[in-house]
Design a protein around this motif. Structure first.
Motif, mmCIF file in Angstrom:
data_model
loop_
_atom_site.group_PDB
_atom_site.id
_atom_site.type_symbol
_atom_site.label_atom_id
_atom_site.label_comp_id
_atom_site.label_asym_id
_atom_site.label_seq_id
_atom_site.Cartn_x
_atom_site.Cartn_y
_atom_site.Cartn_z
ATOM 1 N N SER A 1 0.806 -1.220 0.000
ATOM 2 C CA SER A 1 0.000 0.000 0.000
ATOM 3 C C SER A 1 0.842 1.274 0.000
ATOM 4 O O SER A 1 0.283 2.371 -0.061
ATOM 5 C CB SER A 1 -0.934 0.012 1.213
ATOM 6 O OG SER A 1 -0.193 -0.113 2.421
ATOM 7 N N ALA A 2 2.171 1.174 0.060
ATOM 8 C CA ALA A 2 3.024 2.366 0.054
ATOM 9 C C ALA A 2 4.431 1.972 -0.368
ATOM 10 O O ALA A 2 4.920 0.895 0.000
ATOM 11 C CB ALA A 2 3.059 3.040 1.428
ATOM 12 N N ILE A 3 5.089 2.848 -1.148
ATOM 13 C CA ILE A 3 6.474 2.644 -1.594
ATOM 14 C C ILE A 3 7.199 3.976 -1.495
ATOM 15 O O ILE A 3 6.653 5.019 -1.861
ATOM 16 C CB ILE A 3 6.547 2.141 -3.048
ATOM 17 C CG1 ILE A 3 5.816 0.818 -3.222
ATOM 18 C CG2 ILE A 3 7.985 1.979 -3.487
ATOM 19 C CD1 ILE A 3 5.825 0.311 -4.649
ATOM 20 N N GLU A 4 8.450 3.941 -1.031
ATOM 21 C CA GLU A 4 9.217 5.182 -0.924
ATOM 22 C C GLU A 4 10.721 4.898 -0.919
ATOM 23 O O GLU A 4 11.200 4.061 -0.135
ATOM 24 C CB GLU A 4 8.840 5.925 0.363
ATOM 25 C CG GLU A 4 9.445 7.299 0.497
ATOM 26 C CD GLU A 4 8.742 8.364 -0.326
ATOM 27 O OE1 GLU A 4 9.278 9.491 -0.409
ATOM 28 O OE2 GLU A 4 7.654 8.086 -0.867
ATOM 29 N N PHE A 5 11.465 5.576 -1.828
ATOM 30 C CA PHE A 5 12.924 5.584 -1.785
ATOM 31 C C PHE A 5 13.388 6.641 -0.795
ATOM 32 O O PHE A 5 12.718 7.673 -0.596
ATOM 33 C CB PHE A 5 13.501 5.930 -3.161
ATOM 34 C CG PHE A 5 13.530 4.789 -4.137
ATOM 35 C CD1 PHE A 5 14.501 3.798 -4.044
ATOM 36 C CD2 PHE A 5 12.602 4.700 -5.152
ATOM 37 C CE1 PHE A 5 14.542 2.751 -4.944
ATOM 38 C CE2 PHE A 5 12.622 3.658 -6.065
ATOM 39 C CZ PHE A 5 13.595 2.675 -5.957
ATOM 40 N N ASP A 6 14.544 6.404 -0.172
ATOM 41 C CA ASP A 6 15.114 7.464 0.642
ATOM 42 C C ASP A 6 15.854 8.457 -0.250
ATOM 43 O O ASP A 6 15.946 8.286 -1.466
ATOM 44 C CB ASP A 6 16.021 6.894 1.733
ATOM 45 C CG ASP A 6 17.320 6.308 1.184
ATOM 46 O OD1 ASP A 6 17.403 6.095 -0.038
ATOM 47 O OD2 ASP A 6 18.239 6.064 1.981
ATOM 48 N N LYS A 7 16.366 9.506 0.340
ATOM 49 C CA LYS A 7 16.980 10.592 -0.423
ATOM 50 C C LYS A 7 18.176 10.125 -1.226
ATOM 51 O O LYS A 7 18.419 10.579 -2.356
ATOM 52 C CB LYS A 7 17.386 11.722 0.531
ATOM 53 C CG LYS A 7 17.940 12.948 -0.149
ATOM 54 C CD LYS A 7 18.276 14.031 0.864
ATOM 55 C CE LYS A 7 18.846 15.271 0.181
ATOM 56 N NZ LYS A 7 19.192 16.334 1.170
ATOM 57 N N SER A 8 18.965 9.197 -0.691
ATOM 58 C CA SER A 8 20.159 8.709 -1.383
ATOM 59 C C SER A 8 19.835 7.652 -2.427
ATOM 60 O O SER A 8 20.642 7.408 -3.328
ATOM 61 C CB SER A 8 21.154 8.139 -0.370
ATOM 62 O OG SER A 8 20.614 6.972 0.249
ATOM 63 N N GLY A 9 18.684 7.007 -2.306
ATOM 64 C CA GLY A 9 18.340 5.923 -3.205
ATOM 65 C C GLY A 9 18.954 4.598 -2.809
ATOM 66 O O GLY A 9 18.794 3.613 -3.522
ATOM 67 N N ASP A 10 19.650 4.551 -1.678
ATOM 68 C CA ASP A 10 20.270 3.307 -1.230
ATOM 69 C C ASP A 10 19.330 2.437 -0.416
ATOM 70 O O ASP A 10 19.660 1.288 -0.100
ATOM 71 C CB ASP A 10 21.518 3.609 -0.395
ATOM 72 C CG ASP A 10 22.633 4.216 -1.237
ATOM 73 O OD1 ASP A 10 22.657 3.936 -2.448
ATOM 74 O OD2 ASP A 10 23.458 4.969 -0.683
ATOM 75 N N HIS A 11 18.181 2.973 -0.040
ATOM 76 C CA HIS A 11 17.205 2.211 0.730
ATOM 77 C C HIS A 11 15.812 2.424 0.153
ATOM 78 O O HIS A 11 15.494 3.494 -0.377
ATOM 79 C CB HIS A 11 17.221 2.617 2.205
ATOM 80 C CG HIS A 11 18.501 2.267 2.914
ATOM 81 N ND1 HIS A 11 19.571 3.146 2.978
ATOM 82 C CD2 HIS A 11 18.892 1.141 3.564
ATOM 83 C CE1 HIS A 11 20.556 2.569 3.646
ATOM 84 N NE2 HIS A 11 20.167 1.361 4.013
ATOM 85 N N LEU A 12 15.006 1.393 0.275
ATOM 86 C CA LEU A 12 13.630 1.412 -0.212
ATOM 87 C C LEU A 12 12.740 0.821 0.873
ATOM 88 O O LEU A 12 13.082 -0.188 1.489
ATOM 89 C CB LEU A 12 13.504 0.599 -1.504
ATOM 90 C CG LEU A 12 12.098 0.401 -2.078
ATOM 91 C CD1 LEU A 12 11.534 1.719 -2.566
ATOM 92 C CD2 LEU A 12 12.115 -0.621 -3.213
#
Length: 551
Positions: free
Chosen positions: A44-55
């Motif tokens: 129900s939700a997806i989000e990358f962090d600012k660096s893109g190293d974590h999801l």
């Protein structure tokens, strides 16, 4: 201007970027043919962090699952290559990191209301000391989580004599002896004698060789990820929370008792109100937007999405069910009853119908990385807005092209325009009856701002290029072969819904069938997706499966 395909902007003439060739990268939670999907496992939700190293992903069961990037182990080395403009041949690859239960089902006894555990939104916060921080929310409660690696320490060595064992707290020898011995607490023993006159033990010359201090050696054998809920922000919303957004800029501003510095504040929005929070203060929030009328019968629109500006900490935007976007400035007043700018598209006279306001409702908005553009998604279209131009969107992309009526002939234009509109309304009636018309699709924008993407039915998602002269418009399927259901799309953004009666197109298409004759399944929908912040990679959710693609 730097070209997206060239390393040197001066050597390569400026122009539209070439269409990307999307390839399958990974899938997590792939289900086998005929496998039934559990409701609690649907993402129900997806989000990358600012660096893109974590999801991070959230599901309807209230769980948050974290993934970390593994294709480059030395992140510092990768960033050095990026700064030197070296190309990296590897595409982003992720692995499962950890998961935790963020929310549990609750019951509001005062309102006799069940509160689902479903995760509505996830937002990453700034990392500190190697720990990950994120916000997650269900319909009523927001939680602030810290995920940190903890080293598990174990005793690796002790200097106790293995020939001695402890029984009931006393130390005994492994074999009996006829000579009187005094046993020591560390397992040693000696033939010392006791002098009753001086009440002392007599030690032999040269000391006691077996006497030694206890020494324990502790070593770290493994690490484990420990999630901990640092704050719970509750009882501030009477209606369902649809958005949270943290302040990501590093400038400071004052607003009543709140001080923002380096992302210390965030907002939460429900249908009628937007609240401002400080991360360290969980028992109070400040209401900055309130659209609730005195008489609820006078209610004409509700808030559908809200987001902070990426670089101006005093600005945020929120959308409404009437298809409008309002930009507000927190410096103008504490209660933002008035907006700084209003973005909405005017409807031609006589074009309204029963479904006009329903399909115009904006389900999601996203700021571009540069902060100049806002991407919005309503039921039928993606629209790109320039915050410096509030007269209308700078680009409109048709998403559900197969739902649009087609004109068979150019003769009797007015008659056929009326027929196609009636056919279009019949299709919307079907969508209204099965509640599909109320589906809330999300949207995302690439880090360079040159492309936008959103989901559709039959687990399809659309990618459009909006740079000047770009003709990129792809329809991809969330599967291991994303190009399998390639649909013919127009070479340029189509006109808006309000101009349907003024547009004539050739050819015939059946409702719910694409250009290749494939039927669309309205029960399978791709609502959630996210674009990697710095690379051409997309993560999208098809039911309980997380698919990742790169170009």
């Amino acid at each position: 201007m730097m070209n997206g395909d060239g390393a040197d902007g001066s050597a390569t003439p400026a122009g539209p970027p070439q269409p990307l060739d999307w390839k399958f990268s990974q899938v997590f939670g792939e289900r086998t043919a005929g496998e039934e999907v559990q409701e609690v496992d649907i993402i129900s939700a997806i989000e990358f962090d600012k660096s893109g190293d974590h999801l991070a992903t959230g599901d309807r069961g209230g769980r948050v699952v974290l993934f970390e990037r593994t294709d480059t182990r030395e992140n510092g080395f990768r960033r050095d290559l990026e700064r030197m403009d070296h190309s990296i041949s590897r595409h982003p690859e992720f692995r499962y990191k950890t998961e935790f239960q963020s929310h549990e089902p609750e019951f509001d006894y005062l309102k006799s209301l069940e509160i689902e555990e479903k995760i509505n939104k996830i937002k990453w916060c700034q990392t500190a000391n190697g720990a990950l921080f994120l916000l997650s929310t269900n319909d009523k409660t927001i939680k602030y989580w810290k995920v940190q690696e903890k080293k598990v320490k174990k005793v690796s060595e002790m200097n106790l004599d293995s020939s001695k064992t402890a029984v009931n707290g006393s130390v005994v020898g492994s074999s009996s002896s006829s000579s009187p011995k005094t046993y020591l607490a560390n397992g040693g023993c000696t033939d010392r004698s006791y002098n009753s006159l001086s009440n002392e033990f007599s030690f032999p010359p040269g000391g006691i060789p077996s006497l030694r201090l206890p020494v324990v050696v502790v070593a770290s054998h493994e690490t484990s990820l420990v999630p901990r809920c640092r704050r719970i922000y509750a009882h501030a919303h009477d209606y369902h929370i649809n958005s949270i957004s943290n302040n990501r800029c590093r400038k400071a501003f004052y607003l009543t008792l709140y001080y923002s510095n380096d992302g210390e504040t965030f907002i939460s929005a429900d249908d009628l109100r937007i609240n401002l929070w400080n991360l360290e203060i969980s028992n109070q929030s400040f209401n900055i937007v309130d659209v609730k009328p005195t008489n609820m019968e006078d209610l004409t629109e509700v808030i559908t999405s809200a987001e902070f500006h990426p670089s101006h900490c005093n600005m945020l935007a929120y959308s409404s069910s009437k298809g409008s976007i309002r930009l507000i400035d927190l410096r103008q007043s504490a209660l933002c009853d008035t907006h700084t700018k209003l973005f909405e598209e005017q409807e031609p006279p006589g074009s309204r119908s029963f479904f006009t306001e329903i399909i115009a409702s904006i389900s999601d908005i996203k700021f571009g990385k540069d902060g100049r553009h806002i991407l919005s998604r309503d039921y039928m279209t993606l629209k790109l807005w320039d915050i410096n131009m509030d007269s209308g969107p700078v680009a409109t992309f048709q998403v559900h092209e197969y739902l649009r009526p087609k004109v068979l002939l150019e003769l009797y234009y007015c008659l056929y325009a009326l027929i196609m509109m009636n056919s279009y309304l019949v299709q919307l009636c079907d969508l209204y009856e099965n509640d599909s018309i109320f589906d809330k699709f999300e949207c995302c924008m690439s880090g360079d701002g040159q492309r936008v993407a959103t989901g559709s039915y039959s687990n399809l998602f659309r990618v459009f290029g909006h740079a000047a002269g770009s003709t990129e418009a792809l329809t991809l399927e969330a599967s291991k072969n994303p190009m399998r259901r390639q649909v013919q799309t127009p070479s340029r953004p189509s006109r808006s819904l309000t101009s349907l009666t003024r547009v004539v197109r050739r050819g015939t298409d059946n409702a719910g069938v694409d250009a290749n004759g494939n039927a669309f399944d309205f029960s399978t929908k791709l609502l959630h997706l996210a674009w990697h912040p710095s690379e051409n990679a997309i993560a999208c959710a098809a039911a309980n499966s997380l698919y990742m693609y790169y170009a």
